[in-house]
Design a protein around this motif. Structure first.
Motif, PDB file in Angstrom:
ATOM      1  N   LEU A   1      54.172  76.550  -3.115  1.00 21.76           N
ATOM      2  CA  LEU A   1      54.315  76.366  -4.549  1.00 21.76           C
ATOM      3  C   LEU A   1      52.970  76.025  -5.167  1.00 21.76           C
ATOM      4  CD1 LEU A   1      57.543  74.145  -4.589  1.00 21.76           C
ATOM      5  CD2 LEU A   1      57.402  76.642  -4.731  1.00 21.76           C
ATOM      6  N   THR A   2      52.890  76.174  -6.486  1.00 21.68           N
ATOM      7  CA  THR A   2      51.688  75.812  -7.230  1.00 21.68           C
ATOM      8  C   THR A   2      52.089  75.118  -8.525  1.00 21.68           C
ATOM      9  OG1 THR A   2      51.616  77.945  -8.409  1.00 21.68           O
ATOM     10  CG2 THR A   2      50.371  77.790  -6.346  1.00 21.68           C
TER      11      THR A   2
ATOM     12  N   ALA B   1      54.054  69.958  -8.014  1.00 21.43           N
ATOM     13  CA  ALA B   1      53.985  68.536  -8.345  1.00 21.43           C
ATOM     14  C   ALA B   1      55.371  67.898  -8.335  1.00 21.43           C
ATOM     15  CB  ALA B   1      53.320  68.352  -9.707  1.00 21.43           C
ATOM     16  N   ALA B   2      56.370  68.631  -8.830  1.00 21.77           N
ATOM     17  CA  ALA B   2      57.736  68.105  -8.855  1.00 21.77           C
ATOM     18  C   ALA B   2      58.262  67.882  -7.441  1.00 21.77           C
ATOM     19  CB  ALA B   2      58.646  69.066  -9.615  1.00 21.77           C
TER      20      ALA B   2
ATOM     21  N   GLN C   1      59.587  64.337  -2.743  1.00 23.07           N
ATOM     22  CA  GLN C   1      59.363  64.073  -1.329  1.00 23.07           C
ATOM     23  C   GLN C   1      58.676  62.730  -1.102  1.00 23.07           C
ATOM     24  OE1 GLN C   1      61.593  66.226  -0.672  1.00 23.07           O
ATOM     25  NE2 GLN C   1      60.598  67.014   1.182  1.00 23.07           N
ATOM     26  N   SER C   2      57.802  62.345  -2.005  1.00 27.13           N
ATOM     27  CA  SER C   2      57.147  61.046  -1.867  1.00 27.13           C
ATOM     28  C   SER C   2      58.166  59.913  -1.850  1.00 27.13           C
ATOM     29  CB  SER C   2      56.147  60.844  -3.013  1.00 27.13           C
ATOM     30  OG  SER C   2      55.531  59.571  -2.923  1.00 27.13           O
TER      31      SER C   2
ATOM     32  N   ASP D   1      62.016  70.625 -13.525  1.00 22.61           N
ATOM     33  CA  ASP D   1      60.597  70.782 -13.220  1.00 22.61           C
ATOM     34  C   ASP D   1      60.375  71.671 -11.995  1.00 22.61           C
ATOM     35  OD1 ASP D   1      59.893  69.070 -15.331  1.00 22.61           O
ATOM     36  OD2 ASP D   1      60.212  67.319 -14.072  1.00 22.61           O
ATOM     37  N   LEU D   2      61.203  71.492 -10.972  1.00 18.74           N
ATOM     38  CA  LEU D   2      61.029  72.280  -9.755  1.00 18.74           C
ATOM     39  C   LEU D   2      61.591  73.688  -9.928  1.00 18.74           C
ATOM     40  CD1 LEU D   2      60.268  72.662  -6.792  1.00 18.74           C
ATOM     41  CD2 LEU D   2      62.382  71.480  -6.154  1.00 18.74           C
ATOM     42  N   CYS D   3      62.896  73.804 -10.098  1.00 18.91           N
ATOM     43  CA  CYS D   3      63.501  75.138 -10.180  1.00 18.91           C
ATOM     44  C   CYS D   3      63.186  75.845 -11.489  1.00 18.91           C
ATOM     45  CB  CYS D   3      65.015  75.038  -9.977  1.00 18.91           C
ATOM     46  SG  CYS D   3      65.479  74.539  -8.308  1.00 18.91           S
TER      47      CYS D   3
END
Length: 335
Positions: A157-158, A163-164, A169-170, A282-284
C-alpha cells in the motif's frame, strides 16, 4: 511448535517430507487432493495449507527453514490455494462493485446483511465455562499471532491507506509495549482459563472450519493480486468486532472471569470501535480511490470473512446443541 498430526494423504506426505532436509516432494503430491469435496471443510486440504503458510510465520520445531521457498512445496501450496479460492468464489455471495467513494457504505451494507448465527450472544448468556474454554482454543490459532496476516499488506500500500493500516496494526501490537500486544493479552486470558498458551498448542484439535478462517487471511495477505481482499477482510473483521467482544467479556465475567481474563476482550471494545471507521473509510475507501478496479476485490475479501466466520459459528453452536464438543479428538497419525 511441532508439526501437527496429518489428517490425510497430502498432509501426511507433507509432514514426512518436512521432517528431513529440503528436497522435491513426491511427484504430483497435490494430485492426492480429493476432488468434489468442500475445500472449506476438507481436513486434509486445510491442514496442508496451514502447514505451508506457517513456514512464512514462525515455522516448526526441527523443520529446515529453507523449506519456506522450496519449489515443489510451493506447487503443492498453489494447488491447495486454487481449490480453496475456487470454492470461495463459487459459494460466497458478493454484491456488485460500487463506485470507489461508495465502498465504505457497501461494506456497512454487507455487514448489516449478514445473518450468521450469533456465537457471541450464546457465550454471553448461556455458555458453560468448558464451552468458553473450547471457544478460546479455537481462537488461539489466530489470536496468538494476532494482526500478523494483515501486516503482509503494509508494503503493498501507499499513502493514506498505508498510514491507516499502520495505525490499526500499531494498536494491535500494543503501541510498542510488548505487554499490551493483543496476542499477549490473549495469552493471559488462556492462562486464567487454565489453557496452554503455547503458540499452536491446539492445532491438532481444531477442525478444518477453524483452519479455513485462518488460512483465508494468509491466502489474501501473501498474494499481491489479492491485496484488495486482505484490506476488505480487515474492514469486515474490525466492523464486526466491538459488540461481540463486549459480549465475550460479559460472558466470561458471568462465568467468574477476573479483570486479567477479560482484559483482551475489553481492550477490543473501544479499540475496534475506532478501527472499524479507519478500516472502512481511510483504508478501504482510500485504497479504492487510488485503485478503482479493486472495489470488487475489497468486497470479496469482506464477504469471505463474514461467510467463513458464519460457518465457524454454525459449526460450534450446532456441536454444542447436539451435546458434543466442537473440537475434534486427537486421532492416531495418518500415514
Amino acid at each position: 511448535m511441532r508439526l501437527p498430526r496429518p489428517r490425510g494423504p497430502v498432509s501426511a506426505t507433507l509432514a514426512a517430507a518436512l521432517a528431513g532436509p529440503p528436497r522435491d516432494l513426491p511427484g504430483g503430491a497435490w494430485r492426492e487432493l480429493p476432488a468434489g469435496t468442500d475445500a472449506c471443510t476438507d481436513e486434509d486440504l486445510q491442514l496442508s495449507l496451514h502447514i505451508c503458510y506457517e513456514l512464512h510465520y514462525r515455522g516448526f520445531d526441527g523443520v529446515d527453514e529453507r523449506w519456506e521457498w522450496q519449489p515443489s512445496l510451493l506447487a503443492l501450496r498453489q494447488a491447495c490455494e486454487e481449490r480453496f479460492e475456487d470454492a470461495l468464489r463459487a459459494t460466497v455471495a458478493v454484491p456488485a462493485a460500487p463506485a470507489p467513494h461508495e465502498v465504505p457504505h457497501a461494506l456497512t451494507a454487507l455487514v448489516d446483511a449478514d445473518d450468521s448465527p450469533s456465537l457471541s450472544k450464546f457465550l454471553k448468556g448461556r455458555a458453560t465455562l468448558e464451552q468458553f474454554r473450547e471457544f478460546v482454543q479455537h481462537r488461539s490459532i489466530y489470536h496468538l499471532r494476532e494482526a500478523d496476516p494483515h501486516t503482509w499488506a503494509i508494503p503493498r500500500l501507499t499513502g493514506r491507506p498505508k498510514a491507516a493500516l499502520v495505525e490499526i496494526q500499531s494498536d494491535e501490537y500494543g503501541g510498542g509495549r510488548a505487554e499490551r500486544m493483543h496476542a499477549e493479552l490473549f495469552r493471559a486470558t488462556m492462562r486464567e482459563l487454565d489453557l496452554d498458551d503455547t503458540y499452536g498448542a491446539y492445532l491438532d484439535v481444531v477442525p478444518a472450519v477453524t483452519l479455513a478462517t485462518n488460512n483465508l487471511m494468509s491466502l489474501f495477505g501473501l498474494h499481491r493480486r489479492l491485496r484488495g481482499a486482505i484490506v476488505g477482510h480487515l474492514a469486515a473483521f474490525e466492523m464486526t468486532s466491538s459488540l461481540p467482544n463486549r459480549r465475550y467479556g460479559d460472558g466470561l465475567r458471568r462465568l467468574g472471569g477476573n479483570a486479567t481474563a477479560t482484559r483482551f476482550y475489553d481492550e477490543h471494545v473501544e479499540a475496534d470501535a475506532v478501527h472499524e471507521q479507519v478500516a472502512a473509510h481511510d483504508l478501504c475507501g482510500g485504497f479504492c480511490a487510488q485503485h478503482p478496479s479493486q472495489a470488487a476485490q475489497v468486497l470479496f475479501g469482506a464477504a469471505c470473512a463474514l461467510a467463513l466466520d458464519g460457518r465457524f459459528a454454525t459449526h460450534v453452536l450446532d456441536s454444542w446443541a447436539a451435546g458434543r464438543s466442537s473440537l475434534q479428538p486427537v486421532l492416531a497419525p495418518v500415514g
